[in-house]
Design a protein around this motif. Structure first.
Motif, PDB file in Angstrom:
ATOM      1  N   LEU A 142       0.861  -1.179   0.000  1.00 18.08           N
ATOM      2  CA  LEU A 142       0.000   0.000   0.000  1.00 18.08           C
ATOM      3  C   LEU A 142       0.895   1.225   0.000  1.00 18.08           C
ATOM      4  O   LEU A 142       1.804   1.332   0.822  1.00 18.08           O
ATOM      5  CB  LEU A 142      -0.900  -0.002   1.240  1.00 18.08           C
ATOM      6  N   SER A 143       0.640   2.138  -0.923  1.00 19.53           N
ATOM      7  CA  SER A 143       1.411   3.383  -0.939  1.00 19.53           C
ATOM      8  C   SER A 143       0.441   4.549  -1.109  1.00 19.53           C
ATOM      9  O   SER A 143      -0.563   4.442  -1.810  1.00 19.53           O
ATOM     10  CB  SER A 143       2.450   3.375  -2.069  1.00 19.53           C
ATOM     11  N   ALA A 144       0.752   5.619  -0.420  1.00 24.00           N
ATOM     12  CA  ALA A 144      -0.100   6.816  -0.471  1.00 24.00           C
ATOM     13  C   ALA A 144       0.742   8.008  -0.896  1.00 24.00           C
ATOM     14  O   ALA A 144       1.945   8.057  -0.627  1.00 24.00           O
ATOM     15  CB  ALA A 144      -0.725   7.077   0.894  1.00 24.00           C
ATOM     16  N   GLY A 145       0.090   8.957  -1.532  1.00 21.26           N
ATOM     17  CA  GLY A 145       0.785  10.152  -2.001  1.00 21.26           C
ATOM     18  C   GLY A 145       1.240  11.054  -0.866  1.00 21.26           C
ATOM     19  O   GLY A 145       2.218  11.765  -0.990  1.00 21.26           O
ATOM     20  N   ARG A 146       0.510  11.003   0.247  1.00 21.87           N
ATOM     21  CA  ARG A 146       0.856  11.831   1.408  1.00 21.87           C
ATOM     22  C   ARG A 146       0.923  10.960   2.648  1.00 21.87           C
ATOM     23  O   ARG A 146       0.078  10.112   2.862  1.00 21.87           O
ATOM     24  CB  ARG A 146      -0.185  12.925   1.618  1.00 21.87           C
ATOM     25  N   ARG A 147       1.904  11.235   3.468  1.00 19.54           N
ATOM     26  CA  ARG A 147       2.079  10.464   4.700  1.00 19.54           C
ATOM     27  C   ARG A 147       1.139  10.936   5.807  1.00 19.54           C
ATOM     28  O   ARG A 147       0.627  10.150   6.571  1.00 19.54           O
ATOM     29  CB  ARG A 147       3.529  10.570   5.153  1.00 19.54           C
TER      30      ARG A 147
ATOM     31  N   GLU B 230      -5.082  10.109  -2.643  1.00 18.97           N
ATOM     32  CA  GLU B 230      -5.067   8.855  -3.388  1.00 18.97           C
ATOM     33  C   GLU B 230      -4.082   7.874  -2.775  1.00 18.97           C
ATOM     34  O   GLU B 230      -3.073   8.273  -2.181  1.00 18.97           O
ATOM     35  CB  GLU B 230      -4.673   9.104  -4.842  1.00 18.97           C
ATOM     36  N   PHE B 231      -4.384   6.601  -2.950  1.00 20.47           N
ATOM     37  CA  PHE B 231      -3.463   5.548  -2.549  1.00 20.47           C
ATOM     38  C   PHE B 231      -3.514   4.450  -3.594  1.00 20.47           C
ATOM     39  O   PHE B 231      -4.476   4.320  -4.352  1.00 20.47           O
ATOM     40  CB  PHE B 231      -3.790   5.001  -1.149  1.00 20.47           C
TER      41      PHE B 231
ATOM     42  N   GLY C  15      -7.188   3.950  -5.172  1.00 19.19           N
ATOM     43  CA  GLY C  15      -8.270   4.321  -4.269  1.00 19.19           C
ATOM     44  C   GLY C  15      -8.128   5.749  -3.800  1.00 19.19           C
ATOM     45  O   GLY C  15      -7.100   6.392  -4.019  1.00 19.19           O
ATOM     46  N   ARG C  16      -9.185   6.228  -3.170  1.00 16.16           N
ATOM     47  CA  ARG C  16      -9.177   7.551  -2.562  1.00 16.16           C
ATOM     48  C   ARG C  16      -9.777   7.425  -1.166  1.00 16.16           C
ATOM     49  O   ARG C  16     -10.680   6.634  -0.941  1.00 16.16           O
ATOM     50  CB  ARG C  16      -9.986   8.537  -3.391  1.00 16.16           C
ATOM     51  N   ALA C  17      -9.251   8.214  -0.273  1.00 17.98           N
ATOM     52  CA  ALA C  17      -9.770   8.232   1.099  1.00 17.98           C
ATOM     53  C   ALA C  17      -9.765   9.679   1.581  1.00 17.98           C
ATOM     54  O   ALA C  17      -9.015  10.523   1.088  1.00 17.98           O
ATOM     55  CB  ALA C  17      -8.908   7.364   2.010  1.00 17.98           C
ATOM     56  N   GLN C  18     -10.608   9.924   2.564  1.00 17.20           N
ATOM     57  CA  GLN C  18     -10.679  11.254   3.161  1.00 17.20           C
ATOM     58  C   GLN C  18     -10.306  11.147   4.627  1.00 17.20           C
ATOM     59  O   GLN C  18     -10.837  10.289   5.348  1.00 17.20           O
ATOM     60  CB  GLN C  18     -12.086  11.831   3.033  1.00 17.20           C
ATOM     61  N   ALA C  19      -9.392  12.005   5.045  1.00 22.69           N
ATOM     62  CA  ALA C  19      -9.008  12.050   6.451  1.00 22.69           C
ATOM     63  C   ALA C  19     -10.128  12.723   7.229  1.00 22.69           C
ATOM     64  O   ALA C  19     -10.561  13.812   6.876  1.00 22.69           O
ATOM     65  CB  ALA C  19      -7.700  12.822   6.611  1.00 22.69           C
ATOM     66  N   THR C  20     -10.622  12.051   8.266  1.00 22.69           N
ATOM     67  CA  THR C  20     -11.739  12.598   9.047  1.00 22.69           C
ATOM     68  C   THR C  20     -11.333  12.930  10.464  1.00 22.69           C
ATOM     69  O   THR C  20     -10.328  12.510  10.937  1.00 22.69           O
ATOM     70  CB  THR C  20     -12.907  11.610   9.083  1.00 22.69           C
TER      71      THR C  20
END
Length: 86
Positions: free
Chosen positions: A14-19, A28-29, A81-86
């Motif tokens: 798993l890799s994400a554009g931002r840590r 995005e990841f 994928g995309r996720a939102q930090a909540t």
């Protein structure tokens, strides 16, 4: 790559554009699934489990193909994928 990962019949990365995304930021990841000697179906479902601090959005199957890692050939599937930090 973690030690021993290339010896496994099935592993994922798993890799994400931002840590550390900002609160409410959508990022995005990429999930990459490697398999060797394991038959994966065409339909792979990524569970949308409740994860504290994240809300997962729909993902896209990017397909894949064979890749060689440490002299072993793996069938590789990639998902964006995309996720939102909540």
């Amino acid at each position: 790559m973690p030690a021993g990962a290339a010896n496994d019949a099935l592993f994922a990365r798993l890799s994400a554009g931002r840590r550390q995304p900002y609160l409410q930021e959508v990022f995005e990841f990429t999930l990459t699934v490697h398999s060797r000697g394991v038959t994966l179906g065409r339909e792979i479902t990524l569970a949308n489990d409740e994860t504290p601090g994240l809300r997962f959005l729909p993902y896209q199957d990017l397909g894949g193909g064979p890749e060689e890692i440490d002299g072993r050939t793996y069938e590789v599937r990639r998902f964006l994928g995309r996720a939102q930090a909540t």
